[in-house]
Write an enzyme that holds these catalytic residues in place. Sequence first.
Site, PDB file in Angstrom:
ATOM      1  N   SER A  88       0.929  -1.330  -0.035  1.00 42.90           N
ATOM      2  CA  SER A  88      -0.053  -0.152  -0.080  1.00 42.90           C
ATOM      3  C   SER A  88       1.011   1.165   0.051  1.00 42.90           C
ATOM      4  O   SER A  88       1.882   1.306   0.647  1.00 42.90           O
ATOM      5  CB  SER A  88      -0.861   0.081   1.367  1.00 42.90           C
ATOM      6  OG  SER A  88      -1.835   0.896   1.120  1.00 42.90           O
ATOM      7  N   HIS A 102      -2.002   7.294  -5.041  1.00 43.89           N
ATOM      8  CA  HIS A 102      -2.344   6.166  -4.112  1.00 43.89           C
ATOM      9  C   HIS A 102      -2.514   4.766  -4.605  1.00 43.89           C
ATOM     10  O   HIS A 102      -2.815   4.900  -5.991  1.00 43.89           O
ATOM     11  CB  HIS A 102      -3.688   6.287  -3.226  1.00 43.89           C
ATOM     12  CG  HIS A 102      -4.329   5.077  -2.758  1.00 43.89           C
ATOM     13  ND1 HIS A 102      -5.364   4.447  -3.299  1.00 43.89           N
ATOM     14  CD2 HIS A 102      -3.952   4.348  -1.488  1.00 43.89           C
ATOM     15  CE1 HIS A 102      -5.645   3.234  -2.752  1.00 43.89           C
ATOM     16  NE2 HIS A 102      -4.709   3.214  -1.292  1.00 43.89           N
ATOM     17  N   ARG A 260      -0.918  -2.425  12.566  1.00 44.79           N
ATOM     18  CA  ARG A 260      -0.035  -1.400  13.017  1.00 44.79           C
ATOM     19  C   ARG A 260      -0.874  -0.144  12.755  1.00 44.79           C
ATOM     20  O   ARG A 260      -0.740   0.487  11.543  1.00 44.79           O
ATOM     21  CB  ARG A 260       1.124  -1.651  12.469  1.00 44.79           C
ATOM     22  CG  ARG A 260       2.379  -0.728  12.972  1.00 44.79           C
ATOM     23  CD  ARG A 260       3.511  -1.162  12.843  1.00 44.79           C
ATOM     24  NE  ARG A 260       4.491  -0.616  13.444  1.00 44.79           N
ATOM     25  CZ  ARG A 260       5.180   0.432  12.841  1.00 44.79           C
ATOM     26  NH1 ARG A 260       4.845   0.752  11.667  1.00 44.79           N
ATOM     27  NH2 ARG A 260       6.209   1.408  13.670  1.00 44.79           N
ATOM     28  N   SER A 263       1.433   2.468  10.537  1.00 45.54           N
ATOM     29  CA  SER A 263       1.315   2.052   9.109  1.00 45.54           C
ATOM     30  C   SER A 263       0.030   2.240   8.461  1.00 45.54           C
ATOM     31  O   SER A 263      -0.019   2.703   7.245  1.00 45.54           O
ATOM     32  CB  SER A 263       1.675   0.735   8.900  1.00 45.54           C
ATOM     33  OG  SER A 263       3.164   0.150   9.455  1.00 45.54           O
TER      34      SER A 263
END
Length: 300
Positions: A88, A102, A260, A263
């Site tokens: 990602s 993105h 997380r 992240s």
Amino acid sequence: MKDKFYAYIQQLQDQICKGLEDIDGKSKFVEDLWKRPEGGGGRTRVIENGNVFEKGGVNISAVHGKLPDTMQKMFGVGEADFFACGLSLVIHPKNPMVPTVHANWRYFEMYDEKGNIINQWFGGGQDLTPYYLFEEDAQHFHQTCKTACDKHNPEFYPNYKKKCDEYFWNTHRNEARGIGGLFFDYLKESKEMKMEDWYNFVTEVGNSFLQAYVPIVEKRKDLSYTEANRTWQEIRRGRYVEFNLVHDKGTLFGLKTNGRIESILMSLPPHVQWVYNHQPEEGSEEDKLIKILENPIDWV
């Protein structure tokens, strides 16, 4: 398949980070390795305060374990084990003339109590969020997406472009987050497409990313801009934040599977503004962008 795709995203992370470092010319990605207590972990890489990129992350993860209750309800299954891996990325440039980008490519498996795969699929895509609209940039990005898709099926680009326009839609604002690209999910084995075929398609799109984005950055990164342009960029970044925190499935999946936090939230830009009832001047470049975001069009 899971080992093969995880090896691919490790290599792709290296390739994309190098391509972005080369164009920035100053900052390097800082790597942070992390482990998930329930199983798995990842490799987060963040770039900040560069010549070109104000903040960005290119992250990979591979997590596994018991499917959380919230995900069981979402998939309509009982207790099951899962494996998910993906790359990602979100890149926020400094210059308002350069678009934010993105991308995400992921693979998911679910298992029965004997460890047999009972479900597996690919998902992902890539999309562009400009602050000022240069039509040739939009055309270049979409043409690169279409070229990658057309190698596999001429129906893929129009289908996944439409899904992207529908997905990255800020329903509470009634406008698109950006000018789209591709979005696909639940790519499962069928008569026409084996999992190997889907792997080939998803990696084709992943491999096209730098080609889709870097020429746009090269063209716009040295354009002059004003404080007013920068303010507009920060206001529009606010809409980006709203989408990611309210609607984005990846963010919600990460939060619900005890992902997380650092992240998951690296996609948020460093400088953002929310200005009460801000309206761009009629006929301005800012207004031109808004009109496109309210009515997505076909770029190629």
